[in-house]
Motif scaffolding. Structure first.
Motif, mmCIF file in Angstrom:
data_model
loop_
_atom_site.group_PDB
_atom_site.id
_atom_site.type_symbol
_atom_site.label_atom_id
_atom_site.label_comp_id
_atom_site.label_asym_id
_atom_site.label_seq_id
_atom_site.Cartn_x
_atom_site.Cartn_y
_atom_site.Cartn_z
ATOM 1 N N ALA A 191 0.788 -1.238 0.100
ATOM 2 C CA ALA A 191 0.146 -0.053 -0.063
ATOM 3 C C ALA A 191 0.561 1.265 -0.095
ATOM 4 N N GLY A 192 2.312 0.928 -0.038
ATOM 5 C CA GLY A 192 3.235 2.303 0.094
ATOM 6 C C GLY A 192 3.325 2.730 1.174
ATOM 7 N N GLY A 193 3.160 1.968 2.395
ATOM 8 C CA GLY A 193 3.716 2.283 3.732
ATOM 9 C C GLY A 193 5.095 2.713 3.738
ATOM 10 N N PRO A 194 5.735 3.536 4.533
ATOM 11 C CA PRO A 194 7.052 3.561 4.964
ATOM 12 C C PRO A 194 7.623 2.393 5.555
ATOM 13 N N VAL A 195 8.937 1.961 5.064
ATOM 14 C CA VAL A 195 9.495 0.805 5.558
ATOM 15 C C VAL A 195 10.837 1.376 5.608
ATOM 16 N N GLU A 196 11.720 0.795 6.861
ATOM 17 C CA GLU A 196 13.003 1.339 7.106
ATOM 18 C C GLU A 196 13.895 -0.015 7.460
ATOM 19 N N LYS A 197 14.956 -0.012 6.882
ATOM 20 C CA LYS A 197 15.747 -1.317 7.046
ATOM 21 C C LYS A 197 16.149 -1.583 8.648
ATOM 22 N N TRP A 198 16.444 -2.399 9.093
ATOM 23 C CA TRP A 198 16.792 -2.862 10.601
ATOM 24 C C TRP A 198 17.683 -3.707 10.641
ATOM 25 N N GLU A 199 18.624 -3.626 11.481
ATOM 26 C CA GLU A 199 19.879 -4.697 11.666
ATOM 27 C C GLU A 199 19.835 -4.749 13.192
ATOM 28 N N PRO A 200 20.148 -6.032 13.750
ATOM 29 C CA PRO A 200 20.288 -6.500 15.092
ATOM 30 C C PRO A 200 21.267 -5.409 15.467
ATOM 31 N N LYS A 201 21.437 -5.483 17.100
ATOM 32 C CA LYS A 201 22.604 -4.751 17.680
ATOM 33 C C LYS A 201 23.799 -5.632 17.383
#
Length: 137
Positions: free
Chosen positions: A124-134
């Motif tokens: 639907a075009g919602g924002p997505v951000e990359k995530w990396e584990p600590k």
């Protein structure tokens, strides 16, 4: 002797969906920045690392949900004691339906889940951000 499952996942998800609020990804995108809404991502960290996450979402794996909601639990998270609407999501909307029903059955209100999950959000075009584990160490 093989196991006989009398109440399968389809029935469980159908029952959950009959009792909880399902919101569309489009509607979730519109209200995500309301101060009275918490998006709860119940996916496994490997899924989040692979696919990204909704910015600002609170991550709670499905396996810890009950423990983090219950204020009497040694694992309780203060966010679940806030006067907010909790909108759960998983990858495709099945686990989040079960999670929302569990949360509602425990007394958390109001709750909902995103129909179609993270995939619907992304589509639907919602924002997505990359995530990396600590990093350890």
């Amino acid at each position: 002797m093989p196991q006989t499952i009398h109440r399968g996942i389809k029935a469980m998800v159908d029952e959950a969906n009959a009792e909880i609020e399902t919101i569309s990804a489009d509607d979730a995108i519109k209200i995500v920045h309301n101060g009275d809404v918490v998006i709860v991502d119940i996916r496994d960290p490997r899924e989040i690392e692979r696919d990204g996450k909704i910015p600002g979402a609170f991550s709670c794996t499905r396996g810890m949900l009950e423990f983090w909601i219950d204020p009497q639990s040694p694992y309780a998270k203060p966010i679940f004691q806030e006067d907010k609407k909790f909108i759960f999501h998983c990858a495709g909307g099945l686990r989040s339906a079960l999670a929302a029903k569990t949360a509602q059955d425990m007394g958390l209100r109001p709750v909902a889940h995103i129909g179609g999950g993270f995939a619907a959000w992304r589509d639907a075009g919602g924002p997505v951000e990359k995530w990396e584990p600590k990093k350890k160490g």
